[in-house]
Scaffold this active site. Structure first.
Site, mmCIF file in Angstrom:
data_model
loop_
_atom_site.group_PDB
_atom_site.id
_atom_site.type_symbol
_atom_site.label_atom_id
_atom_site.label_comp_id
_atom_site.label_asym_id
_atom_site.label_seq_id
_atom_site.Cartn_x
_atom_site.Cartn_y
_atom_site.Cartn_z
ATOM 1 N N HIS A 284 84.802 -51.941 51.862
ATOM 2 C CA HIS A 284 83.752 -51.768 52.283
ATOM 3 C C HIS A 284 82.541 -52.514 51.442
ATOM 4 O O HIS A 284 82.861 -52.712 50.375
ATOM 5 C CB HIS A 284 83.169 -50.562 52.953
ATOM 6 C CG HIS A 284 83.082 -49.502 51.795
ATOM 7 N ND1 HIS A 284 82.101 -49.432 50.911
ATOM 8 C CD2 HIS A 284 83.987 -48.458 51.205
ATOM 9 C CE1 HIS A 284 82.413 -48.337 50.099
ATOM 10 N NE2 HIS A 284 83.482 -47.780 50.412
ATOM 11 N N CYS A 300 87.811 -45.791 47.720
ATOM 12 C CA CYS A 300 87.891 -47.045 48.575
ATOM 13 C C CYS A 300 87.613 -48.345 47.643
ATOM 14 O O CYS A 300 87.501 -48.172 46.449
ATOM 15 C CB CYS A 300 86.691 -46.992 49.408
ATOM 16 S SG CYS A 300 87.158 -45.852 50.954
#
Length: 345
Positions: A284, A300
């Protein structure tokens, strides 16, 4: 006051053009020649701005274009050298500079007229530091036109200001100097992604194993590591809503109940989300492009918003994402062991 350097009578094949009082001359950037010795890592440099833009255009992202020969620019240059089979023991061999310039067209910097949309807003007065304080906001917007314009052209706000002394960036119709980078780009068909957890990088490969694109990345932390093994892309979409789950147990969050944070470029997962096949994990964007690969994530893989968008628009559902635990490890040697499921961002 801006200093203009005379480049027509250089006596060598290189130029390291410094900034004066935080200003940088656009002509010096467009006409900059190959730097033959290492530029400073902490000072604005015309040749480095040019190098970063050329790397960005070649799909070897230096992260935020800031005019400094820092870690991310060096990583991108090394990856481009490897792709082209050129030894990179020197900062920038002539043949590597030639390949970069030959693959790119148009001036490095161009004029841009600020539009109504650039200054319309709404803008946040201040971006809260804590997730608990974000959940009541209607949108996680930019904090100023300057922030939005810098991100639009993959730049740091400091570089944008250095190229435009005296400009306020808040008036529609005002002309400013910006980097000449594409707003959208299409990659050749990607077959797999590889995340190097040690070096903080993400690479995209085609079916033959050829390297197509490179991105610096923030990858996990000691207390919230990124997965090991192989995951798959499950989804990708623009402007995601961030959902906090108390099971994440972030130390900075007081809430014991789940909550949502509205979309926007300053959302905790940025302006683009690529979901992976372990619950809560994804690739992301970020509200802090200057910290990509220089700070830890909550597990992440964190890219700049523009890099996450390019990747998200070119990946397909089911595409493998291989997480490498050691810099010498090759995905061809891995068995694709499933990653442990942990919620993170």
């Amino acid at each position: 006051m801006t200093m203009r350097w005379m480049l027509g009578a250089v006596i060598s094949l290189w130029l390291v053009a410094p900034a004066l009082a935080g200003h940088l001359d656009p002509t010096a950037v467009n006409e900059a020649a190959r730097p033959a010795k290492p530029p400073a890592t902490d000072k604005l440099n015309a040749a480095v701005v040019k190098l970063q833009v050329l790397l960005d255009r070649a799909q070897f992202s230096p992260g935020e274009i800031d005019g400094k020969f820092g870690e991310n620019a060096q990583k991108a240059l090394k990856a481009f050298a490897e792709q082209n089979g050129i030894a990179s023991d020197k900062v920038l061999p002539p043949e590597l500079w030639d390949k970069l310039t030959a693959a790119s067209e148009g001036p490095i910097l161009v004029d841009y007229k600020i539009t109504d949309a650039d200054v319309k807003g709404p803008f946040l007065t201040k971006l809260p530091a804590k997730l608990d304080d974000m959940k009541s906001l209607d949108a996680l917007s930019y904090t100023s036109p300057l922030e939005g314009l810098a991100e639009k052209f993959h730049m740091s706000a400091d570089l944008l200001k250095a190229l435009n002394p005296g400009k306020t960036f808040d008036k529609a119709g005002e002309t400013i100097v910006v980097t000449n980078v594409p707003a959208r780009r299409e990659l050749p068909r990607i077959a797999r992604l590889e995340v190097d957890k040690t070096n903080g990088t993400l690479k995209a490969f085609d079916a033959s194993g050829a390297l197509l694109a490179f991105y610096p990345a923030s990858v996990g932390s000691p207390d919230r590591p990124t997965p090991t093994g192989t995951l798959k892309v499950t989804a990708s979409h623009e402007l995601p809503t961030y959902r906090y789950n108390p099971e994440y147990k972030f130390k900075s969050v007081k809430s014991k109940r789940p909550f949502d944070i509205k979309p926007g470029p300053n959302n905790p997962v940025g302006a683009y989300w690529i979901g992976l096949s372990a619950q809560g994990y994804g690739i992301h964007g970020t509200a802090e492009p200057d910290k990509v690969s220089k700070s830890a994530s909550h597990g992440c893989v964190r890219l700049t918003n523009w890099d996450a968008r390019v990747l998200g628009e070119n990946v397909k559902r089911g595409m493998p994402v291989v997480f490498l635990d050691a810099p010498t490890e090759s995905s061809s040697k891995r068995q694709g062991t499933p990653a442990a499921k942990r919620a993170a961002n």
